[in-house]
Design a protein around this motif. Structure first.
Motif, PDB file in Angstrom:
ATOM      1  N   PRO A 195       0.783  -1.246   0.000  1.00  0.00           N
ATOM      2  CA  PRO A 195       0.000   0.000   0.000  1.00  0.00           C
ATOM      3  C   PRO A 195       0.806   1.283   0.000  1.00  0.00           C
ATOM      4  N   LEU A 196       2.116   1.210   0.270  1.00  0.00           N
ATOM      5  CA  LEU A 196       2.921   2.421   0.387  1.00  0.00           C
ATOM      6  C   LEU A 196       4.086   2.391  -0.590  1.00  0.00           C
ATOM      7  N   ASN A 197       4.260   3.494  -1.302  1.00  0.00           N
ATOM      8  CA  ASN A 197       5.422   3.606  -2.179  1.00  0.00           C
ATOM      9  C   ASN A 197       5.578   5.071  -2.594  1.00  0.00           C
ATOM     10  N   VAL A 198       6.548   5.734  -2.004  1.00  0.00           N
ATOM     11  CA  VAL A 198       6.856   7.111  -2.396  1.00  0.00           C
ATOM     12  C   VAL A 198       8.366   7.231  -2.501  1.00  0.00           C
ATOM     13  N   THR A 199       8.862   7.206  -3.740  1.00  0.00           N
ATOM     14  CA  THR A 199      10.307   7.293  -3.967  1.00  0.00           C
ATOM     15  C   THR A 199      10.696   8.592  -4.666  1.00  0.00           C
ATOM     16  N   SER A 200       9.758   9.524  -4.731  1.00  0.00           N
ATOM     17  CA  SER A 200      10.068  10.857  -5.242  1.00  0.00           C
ATOM     18  C   SER A 200       8.917  11.785  -4.901  1.00  0.00           C
ATOM     19  N   GLU A 201       9.159  13.076  -5.064  1.00  0.00           N
ATOM     20  CA  GLU A 201       8.102  14.074  -4.891  1.00  0.00           C
ATOM     21  C   GLU A 201       7.243  14.221  -6.140  1.00  0.00           C
ATOM     22  N   ILE A 202       7.697  13.679  -7.270  1.00  0.00           N
ATOM     23  CA  ILE A 202       7.041  14.002  -8.547  1.00  0.00           C
ATOM     24  C   ILE A 202       6.556  12.785  -9.323  1.00  0.00           C
ATOM     25  N   GLY A 203       6.835  11.566  -8.834  1.00  0.00           N
ATOM     26  CA  GLY A 203       6.328  10.383  -9.518  1.00  0.00           C
ATOM     27  C   GLY A 203       4.814  10.427  -9.629  1.00  0.00           C
ATOM     28  N   GLU A 204       4.266   9.777 -10.629  1.00  0.00           N
ATOM     29  CA  GLU A 204       2.824   9.840 -10.854  1.00  0.00           C
ATOM     30  C   GLU A 204       2.073   9.435  -9.580  1.00  0.00           C
ATOM     31  N   LEU A 205       1.231  10.336  -9.114  1.00  0.00           N
ATOM     32  CA  LEU A 205       0.508  10.129  -7.869  1.00  0.00           C
ATOM     33  C   LEU A 205      -0.667   9.189  -8.103  1.00  0.00           C
ATOM     34  N   LYS A 206      -0.712   8.120  -7.329  1.00  0.00           N
ATOM     35  CA  LYS A 206      -1.767   7.116  -7.505  1.00  0.00           C
ATOM     36  C   LYS A 206      -2.779   7.123  -6.355  1.00  0.00           C
ATOM     37  N   THR A 207      -2.313   7.305  -5.109  1.00  0.00           N
ATOM     38  CA  THR A 207      -3.208   7.306  -3.954  1.00  0.00           C
ATOM     39  C   THR A 207      -2.783   8.404  -2.990  1.00  0.00           C
ATOM     40  N   VAL A 208      -3.765   9.167  -2.503  1.00  0.00           N
ATOM     41  CA  VAL A 208      -3.455  10.266  -1.589  1.00  0.00           C
ATOM     42  C   VAL A 208      -4.483  10.284  -0.461  1.00  0.00           C
TER      43      VAL A 208
END
Length: 409
Positions: A4-17
């Motif tokens: 459920p979690l994956n954030v490896t940049s500030e700009i990667g395509e946002l999928k869930t917020v």
């Protein structure tokens, strides 16, 4: 089940917020408690809800899944044991244990259906809401006491701060101000009990129970190897060291933490109020944080001997970004175009606080028209959202959002 979690940049395509729609907690703001609750003004609830819905719709129009804090928390209360544990921790952190009405409050909260329980914890409880009971203690006879048993939590719509996803783990933050201290308790229960998260062994980069504060507005994931963290009025150097040690120990991908000192003032509350990433080599910046030649206090934390950290100092933010991100060029886009008046005005309304939904595509407040046009002139697509009431809380689109999942670059 997808992790459920994956954030490896500030700009990667946002999928869930993760968002929190402003609720009746804002109706419990009064002039006497604005400073205590960290507000400068009282937003008009129907208008701020309309603006927040516009923000959420703008995200959905970009293909982003929007989930809500209150919904996830209610869905995390799977049984009476979890319900009672949440209530007891919440009352303890609300200092209700010091009140003679503790048991009456506890019984009242326990009697509520879980969605109403969540709403009541968030919106606050006035003293006239409890079932009638005779006055038995001296303080109950004294007039002009504060009206709350449970203070409202009006800052909840800034979901960025209580927790931050970094890589495949989460920083569960200790908030700096008392008014916001309970917020990360909700994230603790969501990560621990919600069926979306609980089956996974989610790494914890920072524990809210520590002595030092850190907040998500200061935590920027620049790449799969580098995290930038602000040394600010809300995030301490000690907390940054603690996070860096755990991150390096449990995630071999991360190589550097870039600690950036910013002025410790309300206008520059977090790093993301003066600096955000909008594309692979483009960043917004408030000019007031830059000294001659762009000089600042910047520190690079890396793995050292054993569990120690190796710390080295840098002075120029452009050169440092080139170094840690392996870039040939870096463009800083100044808030308000660098004009003294426009920059100060738009910074107050979070002109540098952008939320990237993909590389070179950002959401901003419509009121920051000078900064928005400058972003467009640098090839950035700008999606403007309504902001007359949202901006009264002193936070922008990045502040109002906690990305849970981004595609890797």
């Amino acid at each position: 089940m997808r992790y459920p979690l994956n954030v490896t940049s500030e700009i990667g395509e946002l999928k869930t917020v993760l968002l929190k729609r402003p609720g009746r907690e804002l109706e419990n703001l009064t002039p006497d408690y604005l400073e205590t609750l960290l507000f400068d003004d009282i937003p008009f609830l129907p208008a701020i809800q309309k603006e927040h819905d516009y923000f959420a719709t703008s995200l959905r129009n970009q293909g982003v899944e929007v989930v809500y804090l209150d919904t996830l928390l209610a869905e995390s209360i799977l049984n009476d044991e979890i319900r009672l544990s949440l209530i007891d921790e919440f009352l303890s952190e609300s200092k209700v244990g010091e009140s003679s009405s503790l048991e009456v409050i506890r019984e009242f909260l326990t009697s509520l259906p879980k969605d109403q329980l969540v709403n009541k914890m968030m919106e606050g409880m006035q003293k006239n809401e409890l079932p009638h009971k005779s006055k038995r203690h001296l303080h109950e006879f004294i007039e002009n006491q504060d009206p709350f048993y449970l203070f409202p939590m009006p800052n909840l719509y800034f979901t960025r701060d209580p927790a931050a996803v970094i890589g495949n783990g989460v920083s569960l933050n200790r908030m700096n101000r008392t008014a916001r201290g309970r917020e990360s308790l909700f994230m603790k229960y969501i990560m621990q009990y919600h069926p979306r998260f609980s089956p996974h062994d989610i790494p914890l980069w920072f524990d809210r129970g520590g002595a030092y504060s850190i907040e998500g507005g200061d935590e920027l994931v620049l790449s799969s190897e580098v995290v930038a963290i602000g040394i600010s009025a809300r995030s301490t150097a000690q907390a940054i060291e603690n996070l860096a040690q755990k991150l390096f120990a449990k995630n071999e991908n991360y190589q550097k933490v870039m600690a950036v000192e910013i002025p410790k003032t309300r206008a520059f509350m977090h790093l993301d109020t003066v600096f955000t990433m909008v594309d692979r080599d483009k960043f917004t910046v408030h000019p007031a944080i830059l000294g001659p030649g762009g000089e600042m206090n910047i520190f690079i934390l890396e793995r050292g001997e054993d569990e120690d950290l190796k710390i080295s100092r840098r002075a120029n933010i452009v050169d440092t970004l080139k170094e840690v991100l392996n870039l040939n060029e870096v463009t800083l886009i100044p808030c308000g175009g660098g004009d003294d008046i426009a920059a100060a005005r738009e910074q107050w309304n979070d002109g540098s606080n952008t939320l990237a939904v993909s590389p070179g595509v950002v959401i901003t407040y419509d009121r920051n028209y000078v900064s928005n046009e400058l972003l467009r002139s640098h090839g950035v697509e700008v999606i403007e959202v309504l902001s007359s009431e949202l901006a009264r809380g002193r936070g922008g689109p990045r502040c109002m959002s906690m990305p849970l999942y981004r595609e890797d670059l």
